[in-house]
Design a protein around this motif. Structure first.
Motif, short mmCIF file in Angstrom:
data_model
loop_
_atom_site.label_atom_id
_atom_site.label_comp_id
_atom_site.label_asym_id
_atom_site.label_seq_id
_atom_site.Cartn_x
_atom_site.Cartn_y
_atom_site.Cartn_z
N ASP A 77 0.47 -0.86 -0.07
CA ASP A 77 0.27 -0.15 0.18
C ASP A 77 0.47 1.42 0.05
O ASP A 77 0.64 1.76 -0.11
CB ASP A 77 -0.59 -0.02 1.33
N GLU A 78 1.92 1.10 1.09
CA GLU A 78 2.99 2.52 1.18
C GLU A 78 3.65 2.94 -0.25
O GLU A 78 3.75 3.86 -0.61
CB GLU A 78 3.79 2.40 2.05
N LYS A 126 3.08 5.89 -2.62
CA LYS A 126 4.38 6.51 -3.73
C LYS A 126 4.80 6.85 -4.83
O LYS A 126 4.46 8.09 -5.26
CB LYS A 126 5.42 6.01 -3.16
N LYS A 182 -2.36 9.56 3.78
CA LYS A 182 -1.38 9.58 4.72
C LYS A 182 0.04 9.50 3.73
O LYS A 182 0.94 10.96 4.29
CB LYS A 182 -0.93 8.50 5.48
N GLU A 183 0.15 9.79 3.07
CA GLU A 183 1.20 9.90 2.01
C GLU A 183 1.34 11.56 1.40
O GLU A 183 2.69 12.31 1.51
CB GLU A 183 1.53 9.32 0.76
N ALA A 188 -3.14 4.57 3.15
CA ALA A 188 -1.89 4.87 2.83
C ALA A 188 -1.63 6.33 1.33
O ALA A 188 -0.94 6.54 1.93
CB ALA A 188 -1.34 3.51 2.03
#
Length: 256
Positions: A108-109, A113, A154-155, A151
């Motif tokens: 997910d992270e 990105k 948050k990013e 995710a």
């Protein structure tokens, strides 16, 4: 009012002759169709050919791509950058597809990105989210979708979802012939929108949320009749000009 987007994900399918035949067919089938944005995402090798054929056809088809790297240049063998995709006219870039998450172990992270880097490069992320059959049977669908969206928030912050597209694709319905009912799909789409609204109601109201997973001409209208379903990310049916055009026409008619 949100304008529906119907996008064809060709996956690992194509040849020079197929690209020519399919896009020529789409240009003919979609002549005069309004009220829907229609995009295609061929394999990267065929972006140049697709760009030329779309320009020649004059039907305002949108060119997309199936993936991106998180760098614009450097020692990253085999990858394709946002700058390269832009140079070939691609604007709508699929990320987070379950096949990338599964076969290439994309977290997910990492998908978040990619989302951030596409926005930085003024491209439109098409963020795929969705649950496995086991997660669905365990009643975890909404939690999985929320986690995948969170995710990105948050990013990048929730405002990054402005101008982006979310594609809800239950993994168990991709290429299987199975499909969520229109009512079930609507329930999940509404929950996705409500989850985003916790951060920003304005963003939630404008973000396009597509449904994907065995969408066909026979079932497309039932999905598009739902208030929170804003088009479709289409797999197998996008490889046939008549079928894909029928899905796009159904979206235009339902949302007119």
């Amino acid at each position: 009012m949100r304008r529906p987007v119907v996008m064809g994900n060709w996956k690992l399918n194509g040849s020079k002759s197929m690209v020519s035949e399919l896009l020529s067919g789409l240009n003919a089938e979609l002549a005069g169709v309004t009220g829907v944005d229609v995009a295609v995402a061929p394999p990267t090798l065929y972006l140049d050919q697709a760009e030329r054929l779309i320009k020649e056809g004059g039907n305002k088809l949108i060119l997309g791509a199936q993936n991106t790297d998180v760098n614009n240049s450097g020692a990253f063998t085999g990858d394709t950058s946002p700058e390269m995709l832009k140079e070939f006219g691609a604007s709508h870039i699929i990320i987070g597809h379950s096949e990338r998450r599964d076969y290439h172990s994309e977290s997910d992270e990492f998908v978040a990105k990619k989302f951030a880097f596409l926005k930085e490069n003024s491209l439109i992320p098409v963020l795929c989210i969705g649950e496995s059959e086991a997660q669905n049977e365990a009643g975890e669908t909404e939690a999985v979708c929320a986690r995948q969206i969170d995710a990105v928030i948050k990013e990048c912050g929730v405002d990054a979802l402005n101008g982006a597209i979310i594609a809800y694709e239950p993994i168990w319905a991709i290429g299987t012939g199975k499909a969520a009912t229109a009512e079930d799909a609507q329930r999940i789409h509404a929950s996705i929108r409500a989850h985003i609204a916790k951060e920003s109601e304005a963003v939630a109201n404008q973000v396009i949320i597509q449904y994907g997973g065995s969408v066909k001409p026979e079932n497309a209208a039932s999905y598009f009749a739902q208030p929170d379903i804003d088009g479709a990310l289409v797999g197998g049916a996008s490889l046939d000009a008549k079928s894909f055009a029928a899905i796009a026409k159904a979206a235009a008619e339902a949302k007119a």
